[in-house]
Design a protein around this motif. Structure first.
Motif, PDB file in Angstrom:
ATOM      1  N   LYS A   2       0.829  -1.204   0.000  1.00  0.00           N
ATOM      2  CA  LYS A   2       0.000   0.000   0.000  1.00  0.00           C
ATOM      3  C   LYS A   2       0.860   1.250   0.000  1.00  0.00           C
ATOM      4  O   LYS A   2       0.549   2.251  -0.658  1.00  0.00           O
ATOM      5  N   VAL A   3       1.953   1.214   0.753  1.00  0.00           N
ATOM      6  CA  VAL A   3       2.818   2.386   0.885  1.00  0.00           C
ATOM      7  C   VAL A   3       3.423   2.782  -0.456  1.00  0.00           C
ATOM      8  O   VAL A   3       3.593   3.976  -0.751  1.00  0.00           O
ATOM      9  N   PHE A   4       3.718   1.790  -1.285  1.00  0.00           N
ATOM     10  CA  PHE A   4       4.420   2.064  -2.537  1.00  0.00           C
ATOM     11  C   PHE A   4       3.480   2.304  -3.714  1.00  0.00           C
ATOM     12  O   PHE A   4       3.922   2.392  -4.857  1.00  0.00           O
ATOM     13  N   GLU A   5       2.187   2.424  -3.453  1.00  0.00           N
ATOM     14  CA  GLU A   5       1.254   2.718  -4.539  1.00  0.00           C
ATOM     15  C   GLU A   5       1.433   4.131  -5.065  1.00  0.00           C
ATOM     16  O   GLU A   5       1.066   4.436  -6.198  1.00  0.00           O
ATOM     17  N   ARG A   6       1.986   5.032  -4.231  1.00  0.00           N
ATOM     18  CA  ARG A   6       2.225   6.412  -4.642  1.00  0.00           C
ATOM     19  C   ARG A   6       3.670   6.777  -4.417  1.00  0.00           C
ATOM     20  O   ARG A   6       4.299   6.332  -3.457  1.00  0.00           O
ATOM     21  N   THR A   7       4.186   7.614  -5.300  1.00  0.00           N
ATOM     22  CA  THR A   7       5.530   8.148  -5.104  1.00  0.00           C
ATOM     23  C   THR A   7       5.474   9.282  -4.082  1.00  0.00           C
ATOM     24  O   THR A   7       4.396   9.794  -3.749  1.00  0.00           O
ATOM     25  N   VAL A   8       6.633   9.684  -3.612  1.00  0.00           N
ATOM     26  CA  VAL A   8       6.698  10.806  -2.677  1.00  0.00           C
ATOM     27  C   VAL A   8       6.149  12.067  -3.338  1.00  0.00           C
ATOM     28  O   VAL A   8       5.433  12.857  -2.705  1.00  0.00           O
ATOM     29  N   ASP A   9       6.458  12.261  -4.607  1.00  0.00           N
ATOM     30  CA  ASP A   9       5.967  13.450  -5.314  1.00  0.00           C
ATOM     31  C   ASP A   9       4.445  13.447  -5.419  1.00  0.00           C
ATOM     32  O   ASP A   9       3.795  14.493  -5.261  1.00  0.00           O
ATOM     33  N   CYS A  15      -1.142  16.192  -0.588  1.00  0.00           N
ATOM     34  CA  CYS A  15      -1.151  16.823   0.740  1.00  0.00           C
ATOM     35  C   CYS A  15      -0.863  18.316   0.693  1.00  0.00           C
ATOM     36  O   CYS A  15      -1.012  19.004   1.715  1.00  0.00           O
ATOM     37  N   GLY A  16      -0.445  18.828  -0.465  1.00  0.00           N
ATOM     38  CA  GLY A  16      -0.153  20.251  -0.565  1.00  0.00           C
ATOM     39  C   GLY A  16       1.114  20.661   0.159  1.00  0.00           C
ATOM     40  O   GLY A  16       1.209  21.770   0.691  1.00  0.00           O
ATOM     41  N   VAL A  17       2.082  19.753   0.205  1.00  0.00           N
ATOM     42  CA  VAL A  17       3.375  20.056   0.825  1.00  0.00           C
ATOM     43  C   VAL A  17       4.478  19.746  -0.182  1.00  0.00           C
ATOM     44  O   VAL A  17       4.236  19.193  -1.257  1.00  0.00           O
ATOM     45  N   ARG A  18       5.718  20.098   0.188  1.00  0.00           N
ATOM     46  CA  ARG A  18       6.844  19.857  -0.718  1.00  0.00           C
ATOM     47  C   ARG A  18       7.437  18.477  -0.475  1.00  0.00           C
ATOM     48  O   ARG A  18       7.507  17.996   0.671  1.00  0.00           O
ATOM     49  N   SER A  19       7.897  17.835  -1.540  1.00  0.00           N
ATOM     50  CA  SER A  19       8.454  16.479  -1.442  1.00  0.00           C
ATOM     51  C   SER A  19       9.614  16.425  -0.470  1.00  0.00           C
ATOM     52  O   SER A  19       9.735  15.486   0.339  1.00  0.00           O
ATOM     53  N   GLU A  20      10.473  17.442  -0.530  1.00  0.00           N
ATOM     54  CA  GLU A  20      11.650  17.414   0.348  1.00  0.00           C
ATOM     55  C   GLU A  20      11.267  17.515   1.818  1.00  0.00           C
ATOM     56  O   GLU A  20      11.996  17.043   2.694  1.00  0.00           O
ATOM     57  N   HIS A  21      10.116  18.119   2.097  1.00  0.00           N
ATOM     58  CA  HIS A  21       9.673  18.194   3.492  1.00  0.00           C
ATOM     59  C   HIS A  21       9.196  16.832   3.987  1.00  0.00           C
ATOM     60  O   HIS A  21       9.396  16.494   5.160  1.00  0.00           O
ATOM     61  N   ILE A  22       8.552  16.048   3.107  1.00  0.00           N
ATOM     62  CA  ILE A  22       8.176  14.682   3.480  1.00  0.00           C
ATOM     63  C   ILE A  22       9.428  13.856   3.759  1.00  0.00           C
ATOM     64  O   ILE A  22       9.508  13.120   4.759  1.00  0.00           O
TER      65      ILE A  22
END
Length: 470
Positions: A2-9, A15-22
């Motif tokens: 489930k976790v890998f169904e979406r990329t960080v981007d 979520c309306g946040v920046r990838s580097e912040h995740i």
């Protein structure tokens, strides 16, 4: 998987946040020796509230941050004794001590303890708050007994709630306040005692049980809630099952103590025996000496400071279960007609629907009137300035509030406090005029935090001038 169904981007875009912040947050969590997750009603009051809670709990479990000092998931609930109310079965979806209505063995245990036939314990959950008022409006539910709450202000889609109360065959309102908006619909009003005027216990979010003594006599005809219920049961012919408060406390008893309250607690404590929240070793005598954290399974047990410290969980295998969940949002969708999201909540100095805190002048010095917070970007787009009177329209109703331009809400989001009702204010100040009645399918918690609306500056109709004799 489930976790890998979406990329960080992809997750960042949702979520309306920046990838580097995740990635930064993930690094902090992964390297931390301990990790606490704390959340309030923003996660719970959602049509996907259970999934949001599971996601945070899963994060603690997969990093091993549970059962150790400075670690674990910690829900900051909306009111005192929220945990205690669930433990005693104060919900339509469960039995006492977290027993499951759908399990025959759990129903049999409760029935045996109460001395009633097992078939008297229903196998299906009752109606929850929103469902009750929908049933009242459609005449599937004929009567309602409202205790210590003000649904005309606090429930979503408040106009529907008012319609339901108007149509109800019989409405009982049991409260300590004469300021509740819901009182106008009552066929019978029962005056209740306040917390200093009755005896009982309270369970905090850390499982700590505190004894609360009675310090004052209730005014007038007011009675503790439990005594009202016991008197009602007696009048209905069920007094043998509710043999409490039948006589005054004896002169030799400790100040503030009545046998009825202590007996009720003993009955509940006995019903928890053998469960995960066993307090069968706890009674008023012990609680008068100190607070204690459950479980307390015997008289010599010191209480349980921390759960899961041994790495074992309440499952058949003793191992924790990870519950993967979808990340889709089932809240009301925005569109060109309703492009903004309204979220509601509390402000610092007010409590729920202000039936008590609204009486204290000093508490209104912080924020003395209802308002709508709007980001500067949205305010400029709608030609709204600070303190303008604005209209917020949704699919179920509208609000009319003063604008407060604020950077505490992001673009696309509005915030309105939920405290103000109709009494002493225009009906347009009631935030739940517009909130939707969607709720989480598992928890039944309403979706107060996500309602599609629009906003515009309020322009009253010009007065019509009639010239007499023209």
């Amino acid at each position: 998987e489930k976790v890998f169904e979406r990329t960080v981007d992809e997750a960042a875009a949702i979520c309306g946040v920046r990838s580097e912040h995740i990635e930064l947050a993930a690094g902090w969590i992964g390297e931390a020796r301990s990790f606490l997750t704390l959340w309030a009603m923003g996660l719970n009051q959602s049509s996907i509230g259970v999934n949001k809670n599971l996601a945070l709990i899963n994060l603690n479990l997969i990093t091993g941050n549970i059962g150790r000092p400075g670690s674990g998931p910690f829900s900051l609930t909306g009111q005192p004794n929220a945990m205690g109310g669930r433990e005693v079965g104060g919900l339509a979806t469960m039995l006492a001590a977290h027993r499951d209505l759908s399990r025959p063995d759990h129903r049999a245990e409760v029935a045996a303890h109460w001395g009633v036939p097992a078939e008297h314990i229903p196998s299906k959950p009752g109606l929850t708050a929103v469902e009750m008022f929908e049933a009242l409006r459609s005449d599937k539910l004929k009567a309602i007994w409202i205790v210590c709450t003000n649904p005309s202000v606090s429930l979503p889609n408040a106009t529907m709630v008012d319609e339901a109360l108007e149509r109800a065959r019989f409405v009982v309102v049991q409260d300590i306040s004469s300021k509740s908006d819901t009182l106008q619909y009552a066929d019978l009003i029962l005056p209740a005692a306040g917390w200093l005027e009755k005896e009982g216990t309270m369970t905090n979010s850390d499982r700590r049980i505190s004894y609360l003594p009675r310090l004052l006599d209730p005014p007038g005809e007011a009675l503790p809630d439990a005594e009202i219920f016991a008197r009602f049961a007696e009048a209905m012919g069920y007094g043998d099952h509710f043999p409490y408060f039948r006589s005054e406390p004896s002169p030799s008893s400790e100040a503030g103590t009545s046998a009825g309250a202590a007996d009720i607690y003993d009955e509940h404590a006995a019903l928890t025996r053998g469960t995960n929240l066993d307090i069968s070793g706890l009674d008023y005598d012990r609680l008068k000496q100190t607070t204690m954290q459950w479980p307390v399974p015997d008289r010599n047990h010191p209480g349980t400071k921390r759960l899961f410290a041994d790495g074992r969980f309440y499952t058949d295998s003793g191992r924790a279960k990870i519950f993967p969940c979808d990340d889709g949002n089932t809240s009301e969708a925005t569109d060109p007609d309703y492009p903004l999201i309204l979220t509601t909540g509390r402000i610092r100095d007010q409590w729920h629907t202000m039936t008590r805190t609204g009486k204290v002048r000093r508490l209104s010095q912080h924020i003395g009137r209802p308002m709508i917070e709007i980001n500067e970007v949205d305010a400029m787009r709608s030609d709204i300035r600070e303190n303008d009177l604005v209209q917020i329209d949704g699919r179920r109703g509208s609000l009319r509030l003063r604008a407060k331009i604020s950077d505490s809400v992001p673009p696309g989001v509005l915030f309105a406090p939920m405290h103000w009702g109709k009494i002493g204010r225009s009906e347009k100040a009631r935030a739940n005029n517009v909130t939707n009645p969607l709720f989480d399918p598992s928890s039944k918690e309403p979706d107060f935090k996500f309602t599609a609306v629009n906003i515009r500056k309020h322009r009253p109709n010009p007065r019509r001038i009639v010239i007499v004799g023209a």
